[in-house]
Design an enzyme around this catalytic site. Structure first.
Site, PDB file in Angstrom:
ATOM      1  N   TRP A  11       0.828  -1.213   0.000  1.00 19.66           N
ATOM      2  CA  TRP A  11       0.000   0.000   0.000  1.00 19.66           C
ATOM      3  C   TRP A  11       0.860   1.259   0.000  1.00 19.66           C
ATOM      4  CZ3 TRP A  11      -3.744   1.745  -2.208  1.00 19.66           C
ATOM      5  CH2 TRP A  11      -4.669   2.652  -1.716  1.00 19.66           C
ATOM      6  N   GLY A 132     -10.777   3.285   2.314  1.00 26.92           N
ATOM      7  CA  GLY A 132     -11.788   2.958   1.306  1.00 26.92           C
ATOM      8  C   GLY A 132     -11.418   1.673   0.592  1.00 26.92           C
ATOM      9  N   ALA A 136      -3.998  -2.444  -3.144  1.00 23.98           N
ATOM     10  CA  ALA A 136      -2.747  -1.870  -3.641  1.00 23.98           C
ATOM     11  C   ALA A 136      -2.462  -2.356  -5.067  1.00 23.98           C
ATOM     12  CB  ALA A 136      -1.606  -2.280  -2.710  1.00 23.98           C
ATOM     13  N   LYS A 187     -14.032  -4.166   8.954  1.00 27.17           N
ATOM     14  CA  LYS A 187     -14.386  -4.986   7.780  1.00 27.17           C
ATOM     15  C   LYS A 187     -13.395  -6.145   7.606  1.00 27.17           C
ATOM     16  CE  LYS A 187     -10.958  -3.292   5.263  1.00 27.17           C
ATOM     17  NZ  LYS A 187      -9.946  -3.926   4.446  1.00 27.17           N
ATOM     18  N   ARG A 251      -6.013 -10.532   1.882  1.00 26.35           N
ATOM     19  CA  ARG A 251      -5.322 -11.564   2.671  1.00 26.35           C
ATOM     20  C   ARG A 251      -6.175 -11.988   3.850  1.00 26.35           C
ATOM     21  NH1 ARG A 251      -0.729  -7.201   4.173  1.00 26.35           N
ATOM     22  NH2 ARG A 251      -0.891  -6.870   1.948  1.00 26.35           N
ATOM     23  N   VAL A 275       0.806  -9.565   6.846  1.00 27.10           N
ATOM     24  CA  VAL A 275       0.036  -9.141   8.015  1.00 27.10           C
ATOM     25  C   VAL A 275      -1.462  -9.339   7.762  1.00 27.10           C
ATOM     26  CG1 VAL A 275      -0.427  -7.214   9.590  1.00 27.10           C
ATOM     27  CG2 VAL A 275       1.745  -7.327   8.378  1.00 27.10           C
TER      28      VAL A 275
HETATM   29  N1  LIG Z   1      -2.428  -3.693   0.731  1.00 27.15           N
HETATM   30  C1  LIG Z   1      -3.507  -2.989   0.523  1.00 27.15           C
HETATM   31  O1  LIG Z   1      -4.151  -3.133  -0.518  1.00 27.15           O
HETATM   32  C2  LIG Z   1      -3.969  -1.978   1.530  1.00 27.15           C
HETATM   33  C3  LIG Z   1      -4.974  -1.086   1.174  1.00 27.15           C
HETATM   34  C4  LIG Z   1      -5.417  -0.150   2.096  1.00 27.15           C
HETATM   35  C5  LIG Z   1      -4.848  -0.130   3.371  1.00 27.15           C
HETATM   36  N2  LIG Z   1      -3.878  -1.014   3.687  1.00 27.15           N
HETATM   37  C6  LIG Z   1      -3.306  -0.928   5.043  1.00 27.15           C
HETATM   38  O2  LIG Z   1      -1.975  -0.426   4.931  1.00 27.15           O
HETATM   39  C7  LIG Z   1      -1.163  -0.964   5.981  1.00 27.15           C
HETATM   40  C8  LIG Z   1       0.079  -1.574   5.352  1.00 27.15           C
HETATM   41  O3  LIG Z   1      -0.344  -2.645   4.549  1.00 27.15           O
HETATM   42  P1  LIG Z   1       0.506  -3.247   3.333  1.00 27.15           P
HETATM   43  O4  LIG Z   1      -0.432  -4.069   2.540  1.00 27.15           O
HETATM   44  O5  LIG Z   1       1.270  -2.195   2.661  1.00 27.15           O
HETATM   45  O6  LIG Z   1       1.494  -4.201   4.143  1.00 27.15           O
HETATM   46  P2  LIG Z   1       2.531  -5.259   3.589  1.00 27.15           P
HETATM   47  O7  LIG Z   1       2.232  -6.543   4.293  1.00 27.15           O
HETATM   48  O8  LIG Z   1       2.596  -5.231   2.090  1.00 27.15           O
HETATM   49  O9  LIG Z   1       3.897  -4.684   4.124  1.00 27.15           O
HETATM   50  C9  LIG Z   1       4.122  -4.486   5.478  1.00 27.15           C
HETATM   51  C10 LIG Z   1       5.376  -3.658   5.597  1.00 27.15           C
HETATM   52  O10 LIG Z   1       5.574  -3.323   6.973  1.00 27.15           O
HETATM   53  C11 LIG Z   1       6.948  -3.435   7.263  1.00 27.15           C
HETATM   54  N3  LIG Z   1       7.121  -3.662   8.697  1.00 27.15           N
HETATM   55  C12 LIG Z   1       7.179  -4.829   9.357  1.00 27.15           C
HETATM   56  N4  LIG Z   1       7.398  -4.616  10.657  1.00 27.15           N
HETATM   57  C13 LIG Z   1       7.472  -3.292  10.813  1.00 27.15           C
HETATM   58  C14 LIG Z   1       7.697  -2.451  11.944  1.00 27.15           C
HETATM   59  N5  LIG Z   1       7.844  -2.957  13.161  1.00 27.15           N
HETATM   60  N6  LIG Z   1       7.711  -1.110  11.747  1.00 27.15           N
HETATM   61  C15 LIG Z   1       7.512  -0.589  10.521  1.00 27.15           C
HETATM   62  N7  LIG Z   1       7.300  -1.344   9.422  1.00 27.15           N
HETATM   63  C16 LIG Z   1       7.292  -2.674   9.574  1.00 27.15           C
HETATM   64  C17 LIG Z   1       7.434  -4.575   6.411  1.00 27.15           C
HETATM   65  O11 LIG Z   1       8.811  -4.424   6.201  1.00 27.15           O
HETATM   66  C18 LIG Z   1       6.614  -4.389   5.134  1.00 27.15           C
HETATM   67  O12 LIG Z   1       7.269  -3.539   4.212  1.00 27.15           O
HETATM   68  C19 LIG Z   1      -2.037  -1.981   6.732  1.00 27.15           C
HETATM   69  O13 LIG Z   1      -2.563  -1.386   7.872  1.00 27.15           O
HETATM   70  C20 LIG Z   1      -3.171  -2.265   5.757  1.00 27.15           C
HETATM   71  O14 LIG Z   1      -4.375  -2.597   6.395  1.00 27.15           O
HETATM   72  C21 LIG Z   1      -3.411  -1.928   2.809  1.00 27.15           C
END
Ligand SMILES: NC(=O)c1ccc[n+]([C@@H]2O[C@H](COP(=O)([O-])OP(=O)(O)OC[C@H]3O[C@@H](n4cnc5c(N)ncnc54)[C@H](O)[C@@H]3O)[C@@H](O)[C@H]2O)c1
Length: 333
Positions: A11, A132, A136, A187, A251, A275
């Protein structure tokens, strides 16, 4: 505008690309040095396979860039928001807008992400949540998407709207931060439940039942905590619920499918390999339901399976045998 995106997961990377497309000077920060180095070497994030990272996108594992940033996006997983905000706080310049895009509720404190950010930055910065239906993988491919920028201060929400709005990315404003953030976090619990339904092969009716009644209890809790009911019918509520409960990009849903097929929560999360925010949100939803006295039967079932060792089939039977009631009965809020 100089922008730092904290968190180079799927994201954070997709949003960094969007903000770069919009003409900003963007730095993408990685938690681990090795991750920043790998992104630099490949100029691609495995979470967004096939989407090149252009040379103008700056990559780093140092927070030094924060001192110059007019806007900072918090895109780390919810469990890491407090720690990341704490590290960032002393480096921020006055007036920097902080945008939370993590979807979760902090375990034990039951705080929302913007509340944590406000706590850790001393309440001195304008803060907004952007949430929303936004996978990603799709935003990275620049397909049409819509989100909500929420802040108690409408002017802050408008500024965030202006920065993120793009030809394929619509942003609406809302002052109801409570409703927007709770929709995004809760959600994920329902997506786990819908996944479990799919894993057991229970069909579409069961999923529609879960989504609709799940939405009702999400809104009930949201209203009890100061949110507006209408917000849950919007993009950050219903919109995100639909996308998360029906897509293989989710996921949370994939984890639920594995649980429905008989795997333990720990086995399922290991197999998903990323995660699973819904697992943590199920714990927080349970805490909040107990604290407010709001009835949340679907989230309670998720909690009992994920933390109480109960089987999906046993909680399903319990849900189906609940007392008769009027569909619009909300007298138990
Ligand atoms: N992926 C999506 O489509 C999406 C969309 C909207 C919101 N989100 C939200 O965005 C947030 C990030 O999701 P994502 O999909 O990018 O995650 P991801 O699983 O793709 O990546 C997680 C990242 O967090 C890093 N990380 C791990 N431990 C950490 C720590 N202690 N401190 C800082 N960073 C650390 C990892 O290195 C990794 O780069 C989540 O809360 C998710 O709910 C994700």
């Amino acid at each position: 505008m100089k922008i730092t995106v904290l968190g180079s997961g799927g994201w954070g990377t997709a949003l960094a690309l969007l903000l770069l497309d919009n003409g900003n000077d963007v730095t993408l920060w990685s938690y681990a040095e090795a991750q920043a180095a790998l992104l630099e070497e490949r100029r691609e994030n495995p979470r967004l396979a096939g989407v090149p990272l252009p040379p103008e996108l700056k990559l780093t594992a140092s927070m030094d860039c924060l001192a110059e940033s007019a806007l900072v996006v918090m895109a780390v997983p919810s469990f890491a928001v407090r720690e990341t905000a704490r590290r960032a706080a002393p480096l921020l310049r006055p007036g920097t807008i902080l945008v939370s895009v993590a979807k979760g509720i902090e375990r034990d404190t039951a705080l929302r992400m913007t509340e944590i950010i406000e706590q850790e930055t001393g309440g001195n910065f304008p803060v907004a949540a952007l949430s929303g239906p936004s996978h990603a993988e799709e935003v990275g491919r620049r397909t049409p998407t819509g989100c909500v920028a929420a802040s108690r201060d409408l002017e802050t929400a408008r500024r965030v709207q202006n920065v993120f709005m793009a030809p394929m990315f619509r942003v609406y404003t809302n002052e109801d931060v409570v409703g927007v953030e709770l929709g995004g976090a809760l959600k994920n619990v329902l997506a786990l439940c819908c996944g479990a339904c799919d894993g057991m092969g229970l069909g579409d009716n069961a999923k529609a039942l879960l989504m609709t009644r799940g939405m009702t209890e999400m809104a009930r809790l949201g209203v009890a905590l100061g949110g507006r009911k209408e917000t849950f019918a919007g993009l950050s509520g219903m919109g995100d619920l639909i996308v998360t409960c029906t897509s293989m990009h989710s996921r949370n849903r994939r984890c639920g499918i594995l649980v429905g097929q008989g795997k333990s929560a720990q086995e399922a999360m290991k197999e998903v390999g990323a995660v699973v925010e819904g697992y943590f949100a199920a714990f927080s939803a349970h805490q909040l339901a107990e604290k407010t006295g709001v009835e949340m039967p679907v989230c309670r079932c998720a909690y009992d399976v994920l933390y109480g060792g109960q089987t999906v089939r046993s909680v399903l039977e319990r849900l189906m045998r609940r007392d008769k009631r009027h569909e619009a009965d909300e007298s138990w809020i």
